[in-house]
Scaffold this active site. Structure first.
Site, PDB file in Angstrom:
ATOM      1  N   GLU A  29      21.310 -29.562  19.928  1.00 55.98           N
ATOM      2  CA  GLU A  29      20.714 -28.395  19.304  1.00 55.98           C
ATOM      3  C   GLU A  29      19.144 -28.701  19.336  1.00 55.98           C
ATOM      4  O   GLU A  29      18.371 -27.955  19.899  1.00 55.98           O
ATOM      5  CB  GLU A  29      21.005 -28.164  17.989  1.00 55.98           C
ATOM      6  CG  GLU A  29      20.241 -27.068  17.141  1.00 55.98           C
ATOM      7  CD  GLU A  29      20.718 -26.914  15.800  1.00 55.98           C
ATOM      8  OE1 GLU A  29      20.265 -26.201  14.989  1.00 55.98           O
ATOM      9  OE2 GLU A  29      21.900 -27.182  15.372  1.00 55.98           O
ATOM     10  N   PRO A 231       3.519   2.966   0.012  1.00 54.95           N
ATOM     11  CA  PRO A 231       3.421   3.501  -1.669  1.00 54.95           C
ATOM     12  C   PRO A 231       2.814   2.785  -2.318  1.00 54.95           C
ATOM     13  O   PRO A 231       2.682   2.993  -3.666  1.00 54.95           O
ATOM     14  CB  PRO A 231       5.222   3.485  -1.763  1.00 54.95           C
ATOM     15  CG  PRO A 231       5.618   2.489  -0.904  1.00 54.95           C
ATOM     16  CD  PRO A 231       4.491   2.437   0.248  1.00 54.95           C
ATOM     17  N   ASP A 254      -8.127   6.827   0.128  1.00 61.21           N
ATOM     18  CA  ASP A 254      -8.010   7.562  -0.940  1.00 61.21           C
ATOM     19  C   ASP A 254      -7.890   6.733  -2.272  1.00 61.21           C
ATOM     20  O   ASP A 254      -7.547   5.600  -2.313  1.00 61.21           O
ATOM     21  CB  ASP A 254      -6.427   8.205  -0.700  1.00 61.21           C
ATOM     22  CG  ASP A 254      -6.839   9.369  -0.033  1.00 61.21           C
ATOM     23  OD1 ASP A 254      -7.778   9.961   0.479  1.00 61.21           O
ATOM     24  OD2 ASP A 254      -5.603   9.914   0.681  1.00 61.21           O
ATOM     25  N   LYS A 276      -9.030  11.469  -4.049  1.00 59.54           N
ATOM     26  CA  LYS A 276      -8.730  12.920  -4.809  1.00 59.54           C
ATOM     27  C   LYS A 276      -7.587  12.559  -5.722  1.00 59.54           C
ATOM     28  O   LYS A 276      -6.262  12.114  -5.244  1.00 59.54           O
ATOM     29  CB  LYS A 276      -8.214  13.952  -3.772  1.00 59.54           C
ATOM     30  CG  LYS A 276      -9.363  14.379  -2.808  1.00 59.54           C
ATOM     31  CD  LYS A 276      -9.123  15.825  -2.128  1.00 59.54           C
ATOM     32  CE  LYS A 276      -8.228  15.479  -1.131  1.00 59.54           C
ATOM     33  NZ  LYS A 276      -8.424  14.547   0.127  1.00 59.54           N
ATOM     34  N   GLY A 308       0.949   6.358   1.217  1.00 57.14           N
ATOM     35  CA  GLY A 308       2.288   6.936   1.730  1.00 57.14           C
ATOM     36  C   GLY A 308       2.014   6.969   3.302  1.00 57.14           C
ATOM     37  O   GLY A 308       1.513   5.914   3.905  1.00 57.14           O
ATOM     38  N   ASP A 309       2.703   7.964   3.893  1.00 60.15           N
ATOM     39  CA  ASP A 309       2.652   8.372   5.292  1.00 60.15           C
ATOM     40  C   ASP A 309       1.571   9.552   5.290  1.00 60.15           C
ATOM     41  O   ASP A 309       1.472  10.352   4.689  1.00 60.15           O
ATOM     42  CB  ASP A 309       3.741   8.850   5.660  1.00 60.15           C
ATOM     43  CG  ASP A 309       3.859   9.045   7.124  1.00 60.15           C
ATOM     44  OD1 ASP A 309       4.118   8.377   7.885  1.00 60.15           O
ATOM     45  OD2 ASP A 309       3.337  10.127   7.486  1.00 60.15           O
ATOM     46  N   THR A 337       6.691   6.210   3.205  1.00 60.23           N
ATOM     47  CA  THR A 337       6.355   7.391   2.223  1.00 60.23           C
ATOM     48  C   THR A 337       6.943   7.073   0.894  1.00 60.23           C
ATOM     49  O   THR A 337       7.997   6.393   0.762  1.00 60.23           O
ATOM     50  CB  THR A 337       6.768   8.590   2.737  1.00 60.23           C
ATOM     51  OG1 THR A 337       6.257   9.802   1.947  1.00 60.23           O
ATOM     52  CG2 THR A 337       8.313   9.140   2.906  1.00 60.23           C
ATOM     53  N   ALA A 338       6.646   7.734  -0.154  1.00 64.18           N
ATOM     54  CA  ALA A 338       6.809   7.203  -1.625  1.00 64.18           C
ATOM     55  C   ALA A 338       8.513   7.618  -1.762  1.00 64.18           C
ATOM     56  O   ALA A 338       8.979   6.825  -2.678  1.00 64.18           O
ATOM     57  CB  ALA A 338       5.941   8.111  -2.414  1.00 64.18           C
ATOM     58  N   MET A 389       4.450  14.587  -6.648  1.00 59.44           N
ATOM     59  CA  MET A 389       3.255  15.053  -7.690  1.00 59.44           C
ATOM     60  C   MET A 389       4.164  16.100  -8.535  1.00 59.44           C
ATOM     61  O   MET A 389       3.236  17.125  -8.779  1.00 59.44           O
ATOM     62  CB  MET A 389       2.221  15.430  -6.890  1.00 59.44           C
ATOM     63  CG  MET A 389       1.627  14.257  -5.905  1.00 59.44           C
ATOM     64  SD  MET A 389       0.565  15.165  -4.660  1.00 59.44           S
ATOM     65  CE  MET A 389       1.649  16.345  -3.598  1.00 59.44           C
TER      66      MET A 389
END
Length: 483
Positions: A29, A231, A254, A276, A308-309, A337-338, A389
């Site tokens: 090996e 996420p 963001d 936002k 997320g995405d 994504t979330a 949301m």
């Protein structure tokens, strides 16, 4: 007093092995591991083993190595530029090491450092680029861990890009004077359009972009990457996203993107928060679009970092349209994504054979109109629904779905701060969902998943929504009386 720089006990070098023989003594090996390592080079492998194991024999056959199926003899090392001994027999390994030194051949004895003239590094291979990692006795586990981290940071396209650079080096030296002009060209080559085209597998376009850059001698054009930050958990960021963050001049992010992820970018990158949140917009979408266009026209490499995405409720469509209209180059890098993170937190199958074969991504605000949206009809027919949301409209979501015919007993799973260490999980039924609306303690982003497939989740680490249902009903009634 400044701290003295520690001295290396071994000096790292790269040895030319193209077309040269490298001898490996051993048939098991460890010999196979060394053969695989050296097999990444253009050396001629010479394996000396009178009793080679089947896996090593298969490697020899597949890679055109020379197999000397005989007991070791010093003559087997003749002409080699380096030798490895991995026999597992201390006496034989010592004999091989002594023979090699007598013949002027550097030798490495596996797991016997006292017999070694050199040590083999952990290798990150992006031929013709190679990174060798040594840890001077700290152990192979540390070296392999570092190799893994560096491997993730380097694009798989780095090797072909380096080959293209090598083919253009002479031309660049003839056309461009030494100093700033030449440095700028190579900086734009490895960080601009040629690198992006190569990363996309477009070899001819990468060559054309490099030639255009070379002949025009103009600064590289700007580029915007719309990147999904995932996420929240930094280890769910994709490798491509991380590489772009490390190359970015500017990171536009963001509010929901955690600082730990923003901090994974280049240390000297400019960071511009444009987040936002509900009721608090740092910049309008039009202002964000204008900012991205301005940065692109200034020739900046920009990462527009979205939670997320970017293509799932991330307003990427508006930003892409603005960039297209302005003629600014861009790309999209997907993220986790979330909804997927929330499902993973619950060990929840979003589709389940015989129960649900489709799913819907939506926001609770879609129910604000008078007519029932199409996704609500899908929910009634058995689709799994992920509501983004939706905490502040939980009562309306539940009420409209129940009115439309979805059973109040339909299973519901709710996650605050999906994927993060401080996540909170709740479970119950559609009838329990309105209790979310009065939960002032839920300050993080909330994801709600509704459907029969939710019943297959693991609820051992979640709280029942029903515990807050009566409390929420009482508070809602009190607020109604006040009005």
């Amino acid at each position: 007093m400044p701290q003295a720089t520690a001295k290396l006990n071994a000096f790292p070098v790269f040895m030319r092995v193209e077309g040269e023989a490298v001898a490996i003594v051993g048939g098991g090996e460890e010999a196979l591991a060394k053969a695989r390592l050296i097999g990444q080079s253009s050396a001629v492998l010479r394996i000396i083993a009178d009793a080679a194991e089947a896996e090593l024999l298969a490697f020899i056959a597949a890679n055109g190595a020379i197999h000397i199926a005989a007991a070791y003899d010093a003559a087997h090392l003749e002409g080699a530029v380096m030798a490895f001994t991995a026999s597992g027999n201390e006496a034989l390994d010592r004999r091989v090491a002594e023979d090699a030194r007598r013949m002027g051949i550097p030798v490495n004895a596996v797991d016997r450092p006292e017999l070694c003239d050199f040590f083999t590094p952990a290798l990150v291979n992006r031929a013709p680029v190679a990174i060798a990692i040594g840890t001077e006795g700290a152990g192979p586990v540390l070296a392999q861990m570092l190799r893994s981290r560096i491997d993730r940071m380097l694009s798989p396209s780095l090797g072909p890009l380096a080959s293209l650079a090598a083919s253009l080096r002479g031309t660049a030296e003839r056309l461009l004077p030494k100093g700033n002009a030449r440095r700028r060209f190579w900086s734009d080559f490895f960080g601009g359009a040629p690198a992006r085209a190569m990363a996309a597998g477009q070899l001819s376009q990468a060559h054309d972009a490099a030639v255009d850059l070379l002949l025009s001698n103009a600064p590289a054009s700007g580029h915007i990457a719309l990147v999904g930050a995932g996420p929240g958990a930094e280890d769910l960021l994709t490798l491509r996203a991380h590489r772009l963050l490390m190359e970015a001049d500017v990171i536009v992010h963001d509010a929901l993107v955690p600082e730990t992820i923003v901090a994974m970018g280049r240390r000297d990158a400019e960071r511009l928060p444009v987040g936002k949140r509900k009721g608090c917009h740092t910049k309008s979408q039009a202002e964000i679009n204008a900012l991205l266009i301005e940065l692109g026209r200034d020739g900046k490499r920009v990462v527009r970092l979205k939670s997320g995405d970017p293509l799932v409720f991330g307003r990427a469509g508006e930003e892409m349209a603005a960039l297209r209209d302005a003629g600014i180059a861009y790309e999209v890098v997907p993220g986790v994504t979330a909804a997927f993170a929330a499902a993973a937190d619950f060990e929840l199958p979003l589709t389940l054979r015989g129960v649900s074969s489709s799913m819907v991504f939506t926001t609770g605000h879609d129910l604000k109109g008078n007519s029932l949206p199409d996704w609500a009809k899908l929910a009634i027919s058995g689709a799994t629904v992920a509501v983004y949301m939706g905490r502040s409209v939980a009562a309306e979501v539940a009420g409209r779905l129940i009115e439309a015919g979805l059973s109040p007993d339909t299973a519901v799973a709710v996650v605050e701060n999906a994927s993060l260490a401080n996540r909170r999980r709740f479970h119950g039924t559609l009838a329990d969902l309105p209790s979310l609306e009065v939960r002032a303690d839920l300050t993080g982003p909330v994801m709600t998943i509704i459907g029969d497939a939710v019943a297959g989740a693991n609820f051992e680490r979640s709280e029942p929504l029903a515990a807050h249902r009566h409390e929420g009903a009482a508070q809602t009634a009190a607020e109604g009386a006040e009005r």
